[in-house]
Design a protein around this motif. Structure first.
Motif, short mmCIF file in Angstrom:
data_model
loop_
_atom_site.label_atom_id
_atom_site.label_comp_id
_atom_site.label_asym_id
_atom_site.label_seq_id
_atom_site.Cartn_x
_atom_site.Cartn_y
_atom_site.Cartn_z
N ALA A 55 37.68 -44.87 -34.74
CA ALA A 55 36.83 -44.81 -35.93
C ALA A 55 37.51 -45.40 -37.15
N LEU A 56 38.84 -45.25 -37.22
CA LEU A 56 39.60 -45.78 -38.36
C LEU A 56 40.15 -47.18 -38.09
N ASN A 57 39.87 -47.72 -36.92
CA ASN A 57 40.36 -49.04 -36.52
C ASN A 57 41.88 -49.11 -36.56
N ILE A 58 42.52 -48.06 -36.05
CA ILE A 58 43.98 -47.99 -35.98
C ILE A 58 44.40 -48.50 -34.61
N THR A 59 45.32 -49.46 -34.60
CA THR A 59 45.77 -50.03 -33.33
C THR A 59 47.20 -49.64 -32.99
N GLU A 60 47.96 -49.16 -33.96
CA GLU A 60 49.34 -48.73 -33.75
C GLU A 60 49.42 -47.24 -33.98
N ILE A 61 49.86 -46.49 -32.99
CA ILE A 61 49.91 -45.04 -33.09
C ILE A 61 50.81 -44.56 -34.23
N GLY A 62 51.79 -45.37 -34.60
CA GLY A 62 52.68 -45.03 -35.70
C GLY A 62 51.97 -44.95 -37.04
N GLU A 63 50.79 -45.55 -37.14
CA GLU A 63 50.00 -45.42 -38.36
C GLU A 63 49.46 -44.01 -38.52
N LEU A 64 49.29 -43.32 -37.40
CA LEU A 64 48.65 -42.01 -37.40
C LEU A 64 49.62 -40.85 -37.17
N LEU A 65 50.68 -41.10 -36.39
CA LEU A 65 51.64 -40.05 -36.05
C LEU A 65 53.05 -40.48 -36.39
N GLU A 66 53.89 -39.52 -36.75
CA GLU A 66 55.30 -39.81 -36.95
C GLU A 66 56.12 -38.58 -36.62
N PHE A 67 57.39 -38.81 -36.28
CA PHE A 67 58.33 -37.72 -36.07
C PHE A 67 59.00 -37.38 -37.38
N ARG A 68 59.12 -36.09 -37.64
CA ARG A 68 59.82 -35.61 -38.83
C ARG A 68 60.82 -34.54 -38.42
#
Length: 71
Positions: A55-68
């Motif tokens: 829906a957000l046209n995100i192709t790289e998972i790093g745009e949505l998730l990150e490790f902290r």
């Protein structure tokens, strides 16, 4: 120990999109999106993440998730 952070709140703000708009576009309950925005989910439903990313046209998972690093 690292934790996964979902960057959905920041993405919605950047795109001037509401949780309700995303809910309609992704067919994911608004309550689930709200929990993801607040990083309150203990488990992530991959199908929901896929629908949100599409829906957000995100192709790289790093745009949505990150490790902290956890506190």
């Amino acid at each position: 120990m690292r934790k996964i952070k979902i960057k959905l709140k920041e993405i919605l703000k950047q795109r001037n999109m509401t949780q309700l708009e995303l809910s309609k576009l992704s067919n994911v309950r608004q309550a689930a999106i709200s929990e993801l925005c607040r990083n309150e989910r203990k488990e992530i439903n991959l199908e929901q993440i896929e629908r949100i990313a599409n829906a957000l046209n995100i192709t790289e998972i790093g745009e949505l998730l990150e490790f902290r690093e956890s506190d």
